[in-house]
Design a protein around this motif. Structure first.
Motif, PDB file in Angstrom:
ATOM      1  N   CYS A 130      26.654   5.250 -45.335  1.00  0.00           N
ATOM      2  CA  CYS A 130      25.374   5.818 -45.746  1.00  0.00           C
ATOM      3  C   CYS A 130      25.428   7.310 -45.461  1.00  0.00           C
ATOM      4  O   CYS A 130      25.972   7.737 -44.442  1.00  0.00           O
ATOM      5  CB  CYS A 130      24.283   5.120 -44.936  1.00  0.00           C
ATOM      6  SG  CYS A 130      22.667   5.833 -45.063  1.00  0.00           S
ATOM      7  N   ASP A 202      15.647  -1.733 -44.419  1.00  0.00           N
ATOM      8  CA  ASP A 202      17.087  -1.430 -44.336  1.00  0.00           C
ATOM      9  C   ASP A 202      17.433  -0.569 -43.126  1.00  0.00           C
ATOM     10  O   ASP A 202      18.583  -0.178 -42.940  1.00  0.00           O
ATOM     11  CB  ASP A 202      17.542  -0.660 -45.592  1.00  0.00           C
ATOM     12  CG  ASP A 202      17.351  -1.464 -46.858  1.00  0.00           C
ATOM     13  OD1 ASP A 202      17.321  -2.709 -46.767  1.00  0.00           O
ATOM     14  OD2 ASP A 202      17.219  -0.847 -47.932  1.00  0.00           O
ATOM     15  N   PRO A 227      18.397   4.251 -44.557  1.00  0.00           N
ATOM     16  CA  PRO A 227      19.195   4.513 -45.753  1.00  0.00           C
ATOM     17  C   PRO A 227      18.316   4.899 -46.936  1.00  0.00           C
ATOM     18  O   PRO A 227      17.286   4.268 -47.186  1.00  0.00           O
ATOM     19  CB  PRO A 227      19.924   3.184 -45.998  1.00  0.00           C
ATOM     20  CG  PRO A 227      20.024   2.560 -44.637  1.00  0.00           C
ATOM     21  CD  PRO A 227      18.720   2.934 -43.958  1.00  0.00           C
ATOM     22  N   GLY A 228      18.710   5.960 -47.631  1.00  0.00           N
ATOM     23  CA  GLY A 228      17.971   6.391 -48.805  1.00  0.00           C
ATOM     24  C   GLY A 228      16.866   7.396 -48.519  1.00  0.00           C
ATOM     25  O   GLY A 228      16.244   7.894 -49.445  1.00  0.00           O
ATOM     26  N   TRP A 229      16.609   7.672 -47.228  1.00  0.00           N
ATOM     27  CA  TRP A 229      15.566   8.635 -46.856  1.00  0.00           C
ATOM     28  C   TRP A 229      16.228   9.904 -46.302  1.00  0.00           C
ATOM     29  O   TRP A 229      17.359   9.873 -45.806  1.00  0.00           O
ATOM     30  CB  TRP A 229      14.645   8.059 -45.785  1.00  0.00           C
ATOM     31  CG  TRP A 229      13.748   6.955 -46.265  1.00  0.00           C
ATOM     32  CD1 TRP A 229      14.107   5.869 -47.014  1.00  0.00           C
ATOM     33  CD2 TRP A 229      12.339   6.824 -46.006  1.00  0.00           C
ATOM     34  NE1 TRP A 229      13.009   5.077 -47.243  1.00  0.00           N
ATOM     35  CE2 TRP A 229      11.918   5.626 -46.629  1.00  0.00           C
ATOM     36  CE3 TRP A 229      11.405   7.598 -45.309  1.00  0.00           C
ATOM     37  CZ2 TRP A 229      10.588   5.197 -46.575  1.00  0.00           C
ATOM     38  CZ3 TRP A 229      10.090   7.159 -45.257  1.00  0.00           C
ATOM     39  CH2 TRP A 229       9.687   5.979 -45.888  1.00  0.00           C
ATOM     40  N   THR A 277      11.994   9.651 -49.519  1.00  0.00           N
ATOM     41  CA  THR A 277      13.234   9.155 -50.130  1.00  0.00           C
ATOM     42  C   THR A 277      13.958  10.252 -50.904  1.00  0.00           C
ATOM     43  O   THR A 277      13.351  11.209 -51.371  1.00  0.00           O
ATOM     44  CB  THR A 277      12.924   7.989 -51.090  1.00  0.00           C
ATOM     45  OG1 THR A 277      11.787   8.362 -51.883  1.00  0.00           O
ATOM     46  CG2 THR A 277      12.583   6.727 -50.319  1.00  0.00           C
ATOM     47  N   TRP A 305      24.414  11.416 -55.613  1.00  0.00           N
ATOM     48  CA  TRP A 305      23.897  10.528 -54.567  1.00  0.00           C
ATOM     49  C   TRP A 305      22.407  10.331 -54.794  1.00  0.00           C
ATOM     50  O   TRP A 305      21.812  10.973 -55.661  1.00  0.00           O
ATOM     51  CB  TRP A 305      24.152  11.141 -53.177  1.00  0.00           C
ATOM     52  CG  TRP A 305      23.305  12.339 -52.846  1.00  0.00           C
ATOM     53  CD1 TRP A 305      22.157  12.348 -52.107  1.00  0.00           C
ATOM     54  CD2 TRP A 305      23.510  13.699 -53.263  1.00  0.00           C
ATOM     55  NE1 TRP A 305      21.650  13.632 -52.042  1.00  0.00           N
ATOM     56  CE2 TRP A 305      22.459  14.477 -52.741  1.00  0.00           C
ATOM     57  CE3 TRP A 305      24.496  14.334 -54.043  1.00  0.00           C
ATOM     58  CZ2 TRP A 305      22.346  15.857 -52.960  1.00  0.00           C
ATOM     59  CZ3 TRP A 305      24.389  15.713 -54.267  1.00  0.00           C
ATOM     60  CH2 TRP A 305      23.323  16.446 -53.722  1.00  0.00           C
ATOM     61  N   GLU A 308      17.867   4.749 -56.523  1.00  0.00           N
ATOM     62  CA  GLU A 308      18.061   3.318 -56.250  1.00  0.00           C
ATOM     63  C   GLU A 308      19.098   2.686 -57.166  1.00  0.00           C
ATOM     64  O   GLU A 308      19.850   1.818 -56.745  1.00  0.00           O
ATOM     65  CB  GLU A 308      16.730   2.576 -56.425  1.00  0.00           C
ATOM     66  CG  GLU A 308      15.730   2.813 -55.305  1.00  0.00           C
ATOM     67  CD  GLU A 308      16.248   2.359 -53.943  1.00  0.00           C
ATOM     68  OE1 GLU A 308      16.947   1.322 -53.887  1.00  0.00           O
ATOM     69  OE2 GLU A 308      15.958   3.037 -52.949  1.00  0.00           O
ATOM     70  N   SER A 335      27.400   2.390 -54.923  1.00  0.00           N
ATOM     71  CA  SER A 335      26.172   2.441 -54.131  1.00  0.00           C
ATOM     72  C   SER A 335      25.566   3.831 -54.268  1.00  0.00           C
ATOM     73  O   SER A 335      26.280   4.816 -54.419  1.00  0.00           O
ATOM     74  CB  SER A 335      26.515   2.167 -52.665  1.00  0.00           C
ATOM     75  OG  SER A 335      25.483   2.665 -51.822  1.00  0.00           O
ATOM     76  N   THR A 336      24.228   3.889 -54.202  1.00  0.00           N
ATOM     77  CA  THR A 336      23.581   5.210 -54.217  1.00  0.00           C
ATOM     78  C   THR A 336      23.266   5.666 -52.795  1.00  0.00           C
ATOM     79  O   THR A 336      22.662   6.710 -52.595  1.00  0.00           O
ATOM     80  CB  THR A 336      22.279   5.177 -55.033  1.00  0.00           C
ATOM     81  OG1 THR A 336      21.399   4.221 -54.441  1.00  0.00           O
ATOM     82  CG2 THR A 336      22.545   4.811 -56.473  1.00  0.00           C
ATOM     83  N   ARG A 337      23.648   4.858 -51.803  1.00  0.00           N
ATOM     84  CA  ARG A 337      23.378   5.204 -50.402  1.00  0.00           C
ATOM     85  C   ARG A 337      24.369   6.231 -49.869  1.00  0.00           C
ATOM     86  O   ARG A 337      24.168   6.781 -48.785  1.00  0.00           O
ATOM     87  CB  ARG A 337      23.444   3.952 -49.524  1.00  0.00           C
ATOM     88  CG  ARG A 337      22.362   2.959 -49.825  1.00  0.00           C
ATOM     89  CD  ARG A 337      20.992   3.537 -49.523  1.00  0.00           C
ATOM     90  NE  ARG A 337      19.958   2.548 -49.749  1.00  0.00           N
ATOM     91  CZ  ARG A 337      18.917   2.740 -50.541  1.00  0.00           C
ATOM     92  NH1 ARG A 337      18.767   3.867 -51.209  1.00  0.00           N
ATOM     93  NH2 ARG A 337      18.012   1.808 -50.672  1.00  0.00           N
ATOM     94  N   THR A 338      25.477   6.406 -50.603  1.00  0.00           N
ATOM     95  CA  THR A 338      26.408   7.445 -50.205  1.00  0.00           C
ATOM     96  C   THR A 338      26.792   8.220 -51.457  1.00  0.00           C
ATOM     97  O   THR A 338      26.413   7.859 -52.561  1.00  0.00           O
ATOM     98  CB  THR A 338      27.635   6.858 -49.482  1.00  0.00           C
ATOM     99  OG1 THR A 338      28.402   7.935 -48.934  1.00  0.00           O
ATOM    100  CG2 THR A 338      28.504   6.023 -50.433  1.00  0.00           C
TER     101      THR A 338
END
Ligand SMILES: Nc1nc2c(c(=O)[nH]1)N[C@H]1C(S)=C(S)[C@@H](COP(=O)(O)O)O[C@H]1N2
Ligand SMILES: [Mo]
Length: 384
Positions: A130, A202, A227-229, A277, A305, A308, A335-338
């Motif tokens: 992440c 998460d 994650p994502g924030w 986010t 990056w 969602e 993944s869009t988390r990284t």
């Protein structure tokens, strides 16, 4: 930008093979070989060389910063080494010297509980890769307040599982030790953020990154990751978790970061804050200069990056007064988390200064930062 009947699978396949071929070609070129008449001539700097050095800790305390150098990112080096992971605020002395660290879980609960950081470290599991990005990652000469790690820790859901929260406890305030920000001693000490409980699905308390214990500057012994924030919610040196009602006021940290997390105005209650986010975003990180069959070609390598839904519908604008075009090599991210890499082949018509802007062609995406050209980079293509 998508063509053919089977656009996604075909495009992904072509993208990936091109990306791999480019990596291989780069290595051969560096080793002095020139397959297929391709020769790597060097990289062109993006923007002005910044005054502040990269990859090392600058200043101290609240003002401490480490800007990560993103220009070397490759498919096989997408994790930021711990000593180059960006730093925003160095470890306060009180956290550096603390022993027997505990997190007090209280607020609207029937009985407060202390959790020892040592116990969390013992229970820690791998929680995946992440990235963190500072919401103030706005230096157009680098954008180095962003880094990616593989995290170890304990999911917040597990930590809070045995806690008997009262029915009114719709929110959770997570706080960490901090430098004293107010010379007058008037403001509430500590850094904290208030979340609706379902926003923490998460989230985890991290005790390690990239297989090593957290370092003091990254929040040892325990920090929050959502994650994502944006990074401003990723409280370091966590020492309190409090259940709260939906009338909880915003914290000073939330107020300080309201603009950078794209709030509309200054909401009076924490529940009226938009989630902090990270929207879909993309930025070039280096420009490779190649010679291909005797002709110059530039390969713009960048990252995307956030958001969602993974997307390969990335577009680039190369200078003013020209339309956006599809990025030539944009594999669909896993993944869009990284972050993930993309590459665009570019044959500029003339030497000169070009501003590079990115966008996603999917109109359903929220891209507040790209819309304001936040991640614009500038390159000067020299005369041949
Ligand atoms: N206690 C505390 N936690 C904090 C901060 C802080 O000042 N104090 N800064 C936040 C901000 S703004 C960011 S971007 C991230 C940075 O984490 P890093 O320094 O490990 O990269 O930590 C967050 N957590
Ligand atoms: Mo930040």
């Amino acid at each position: 930008m998508v063509t053919g009947d089977r656009p996604f699978t075909r495009r992904q396949f072509v993208s990936l093979s091109l990306a791999l071929a480019a990596d291989l070609a780069a290595r051969r070129a560096l080793a002095g070989q020139q397959p297929g008449g391709e020769q790597f001539l060097g990289t062109i700097p993006l923007s002005a060389p910044r005054a502040a050095p990269l990859n090392r800790l600058l200043a101290t305390g609240l003002d401490a910063r480490l800007f990560t150098d993103l220009s070397g990112l490759r498919a096989d080096s997408l994790l930021t080494p711990n000593d180059r992971f960006y730093v925003r605020t160095a470890c306060p002395d009180a956290a550096r010297t603390a022993n027997g660290w505990k997190i007090r879980i209280g607020g609207l609960v029937s009985r407060p509980v202390d959790v020892a950081a040592e116990d969390l470290a013992r229970q820690a599991e791998d929680l995946g890769i992440c990235l963190l990005e500072c919401s103030g990652n706005s230096d157009p000469d680098n954008f180095g307040l962003i880094s990616a790690a593989a995290w170890q820790g304990v999911r917040l859901g597990r930590v809070l599982a045995g806690i008997d929260a009262l029915p009114a406890a719709t929110h959770v305030r997570i706080s960490g030790l901090d430098h004293d920000r107010s010379p007058m001693g008037t403001s509430v000490p500590g850094a904290s953020w208030v979340f609706a409980r379902d926003q923490l699905r998460d989230a985890f308390l991290a005790t390690g990154m990239n297989g090593r214990a957290l370092s003091p500057d990254h929040g040892a012994p325990v920090r929050l990751v959502v994650p994502g924030w944006y990074g401003c919610v990723a409280i370091k040196w966590v020492n309190a978790i409090e259940f709260a009602g939906d009338d909880a006021p915003p914290t000073s940290q939330m107020v300080e970061f309201a603009e950078r997390t794209h709030q509309r105005g200054m909401p009076a209650l924490a529940r009226d804050y938009l989630p902090a986010t990270i929207d879909h975003a993309a930025v070039p990180v280096r420009i490779e200069h190649w010679s291909s069959a005797g002709r110059p070609v530039y390969r713009i390598v960048g990252i995307q990056w956030g958001g969602e839904t993974p997307s390969d519908a990335l577009e680039i604008k190369l200078g003013g007064g020209v339309p956006f075009v599809g990025v030539t090599n944009c594999p669909l991210p896993a993944s869009t988390r990284t972050w993930s890499l993309w590459m665009h082949e570019w044959r500029p018509a003339a030497p000169g200064r070009y501003a590079l802007s990115m966008r996603f062609s999917d109109p359903a995406f929220q891209t507040r930062r790209l819309d304001m050209d936040f991640y614009r980079r500038v390159v000067t293509i020299p005369a041949a």
